[in-house]
Scaffold this active site. Structure first.
Site, PDB file in Angstrom:
ATOM      1  N   TRP A 269       0.844  -1.211   0.000  1.00 52.89           N
ATOM      2  CA  TRP A 269       0.000   0.000   0.000  1.00 52.89           C
ATOM      3  C   TRP A 269       0.864   1.240   0.000  1.00 52.89           C
ATOM      4  O   TRP A 269       0.555   2.207  -0.696  1.00 52.89           O
ATOM      5  CB  TRP A 269      -0.981  -0.013   1.178  1.00 52.89           C
ATOM      6  CG  TRP A 269      -1.947  -1.155   1.103  1.00 52.89           C
ATOM      7  CD1 TRP A 269      -2.091  -2.165   1.995  1.00 52.89           C
ATOM      8  CD2 TRP A 269      -2.911  -1.407   0.064  1.00 52.89           C
ATOM      9  NE1 TRP A 269      -3.073  -3.033   1.579  1.00 52.89           N
ATOM     10  CE2 TRP A 269      -3.590  -2.594   0.404  1.00 52.89           C
ATOM     11  CE3 TRP A 269      -3.251  -0.750  -1.129  1.00 52.89           C
ATOM     12  CZ2 TRP A 269      -4.607  -3.148  -0.394  1.00 52.89           C
ATOM     13  CZ3 TRP A 269      -4.254  -1.294  -1.924  1.00 52.89           C
ATOM     14  CH2 TRP A 269      -4.907  -2.466  -1.561  1.00 52.89           C
TER      15      TRP A 269
ATOM     16  N   ASP B 267      -2.012   6.623   6.306  1.00 46.64           N
ATOM     17  CA  ASP B 267      -3.021   5.657   5.858  1.00 46.64           C
ATOM     18  C   ASP B 267      -3.307   4.751   7.058  1.00 46.64           C
ATOM     19  O   ASP B 267      -2.454   3.950   7.460  1.00 46.64           O
ATOM     20  CB  ASP B 267      -2.451   4.864   4.669  1.00 46.64           C
ATOM     21  CG  ASP B 267      -3.398   3.775   4.179  1.00 46.64           C
ATOM     22  OD1 ASP B 267      -4.446   3.527   4.818  1.00 46.64           O
ATOM     23  OD2 ASP B 267      -3.073   3.155   3.137  1.00 46.64           O
TER      24      ASP B 267
ATOM     25  N   LYS C 143     -12.321  -2.127   6.547  1.00 46.43           N
ATOM     26  CA  LYS C 143     -11.530  -2.991   7.410  1.00 46.43           C
ATOM     27  C   LYS C 143     -12.068  -3.000   8.845  1.00 46.43           C
ATOM     28  O   LYS C 143     -12.106  -4.022   9.479  1.00 46.43           O
ATOM     29  CB  LYS C 143     -10.061  -2.552   7.420  1.00 46.43           C
ATOM     30  CG  LYS C 143      -9.453  -2.326   6.043  1.00 46.43           C
ATOM     31  CD  LYS C 143      -8.980  -3.603   5.382  1.00 46.43           C
ATOM     32  CE  LYS C 143      -8.737  -3.463   3.890  1.00 46.43           C
ATOM     33  NZ  LYS C 143      -7.740  -2.510   3.472  1.00 46.43           N
TER      34      LYS C 143
END
Ligand SMILES: *Cc1c(COP(=O)(O)O)cnc(C)c1O
Length: 357
Positions: free
Chosen positions: A99, A166, A190
């Protein structure tokens, strides 16, 4: 048979969220309409948006001077929105996984990117320490929880330049000093809501400093000015997020959740270390994620990997196969996962060890 949901994302949600959202799909409290068919401009939906925003502020102790946004496009759109809005001459990034790399790739479209440190040399199995954040960077970007590799930065770091994080997969799992960050963002699928909504917590005064023309939808100021209602927001996922936030408050908020999360992860890591069949892929305990626990078969026992996956699946474990770039297993222990599911997984690991002694 009851399933134990260890999926990494989309992933387990509180039963409270699923039930209340189901009811609202049939009829939103006395509105005579479904949450799916009500205008986002209605007073009913405005109240939902306001309450969800307010609970973000309350639960995370967000100080004055910040905005909370609910947007579309996933965390992946933020990878580009951040440089669009903040990048002037140079940006700094910490590379801790796939990511991070995707965020770095978007940053590079705008100019010089300084990757201050990377753990790619050891397949992202640790968090780099001892790096220097350049004073002349426009911002410093980190991924606090590396969902795929099971590493996590659990302490808020000090950055001399605006810190952008993030937090897709660890938001609401630990106390965070929001004042240390310029932007905190993440996909909600999530730990918060079904897929479709992205949260952004942004310090208002970091904006307005770049010269470029920013496309309207990619400009944070657009969404701040319109309270996340410039265009149609993802109404249903926002409603579900609100239910999870209420559930979280009822559970005692983040301090209580953090204790439960640490307990769940501690139990599982302890079993991985004790069990002769498994080992943890993240050696340094300090770097181990509380949300995504990655483990593989002990050296010499690799032949049992497929067998364990089949055995665990037959016992109701879902989603424990590791990401293809790490292999082995990954158990995601998000907030909504009950302790009983962790106990069930540990039980299965112990039974499998006995069978293969
Ligand atoms: C899942 C995930 C993403 C991607 O989120 P999308 O909403 O699918 O774009 C980004 N970063 C992290 C840390 C993630 O876990």
């Amino acid at each position: 048979m009851k399933k134990h949901n260890f999926y990494a994302g989309p992933s387990i949600l509180p039963q409270f969220t699923i039930e209340n959202t189901s009811k609202a799909v049939l009829e939103l409290n006395g509105a005579g309409l479904s949450i799916m068919e009500i205008s986002h401009r209605s007073k009913e939906f405005q109240a939902i948006m306001d309450e969800a925003t307010g609970l973000f502020v309350e639960l995370l102790n967000i100080p004055d001077g910040y905005s909370v946004l609910f947007l579309g496009g996933g965390a992946s759109t933020q990878f580009a929105m951040i440089p669009f809005n903040l990048f002037k001459k140079k940006a700094a990034y910490l590379n801790t996984g796939s990511w991070s790399k995707k965020a770095i790739k978007e940053g590079k479209i705008f100019g010089e990117v300084d990757v201050v440190a990377s753990s790619e040399d050891k397949n992202f199995s640790y968090i780099p320490k001892n790096y220097t954040i350049p004073q002349d960077a426009d911002y410093f970007h980190i991924t606090t929880n590396n969902t795929i590799y099971g590493t996590e930065i659990r302490k808020d770091i000090d950055s001399p330049v605006p810190l952008v994080a993030d937090m897709s997969s660890d938001i609401f799992s630990r106390r965070v000093d929001v004042s240390k960050y310029a932007i905190i963002y993440g996909g909600a699928q999530k730990n918060l809501a079904p897929a479709g909504v992205t949260f952004v917590i942004i310090k208002n005064d970091i904006l307005g400093k770049v010269d470029r023309t920013i496309p309207t939808m990619l400009n944070y100021q657009t969404h701040i000015d319109k309270g996340s209602m410039f265009n149609t927001p993802p109404c249903l996922p926002v409603y579900a997020a609100l239910q999870t936030l209420k559930w979280l408050r009822n559970m005692g908020g983040i301090p209580e959740m953090e204790k439960i999360d640490e307990k769940k992860a501690g139990m599982l890591y302890e079993e991985i270390e004790r069990n002769s069949l498994f080992r943890c892929t993240v050696a340094d305990k300090e770097d181990r994620s509380i949300m995504n626990v990655c483990f593989v078969m002990e050296e010499g026992r690799e032949d049992l990997e497929k067998g364990f996956l089949e055995y665990a699946t037959s016992k109701g474990m879902v989603g424990i196969k590791g990401h293809r770039s790490v292999g082995g297993f990954r158990a995601s222990l998000y907030n909504a996962l009950p302790v009983e599911s962790v106990e069930a997984l540990i039980g299965v690991m112990q039974e499998y060890e006995k069978k293969n002694a």
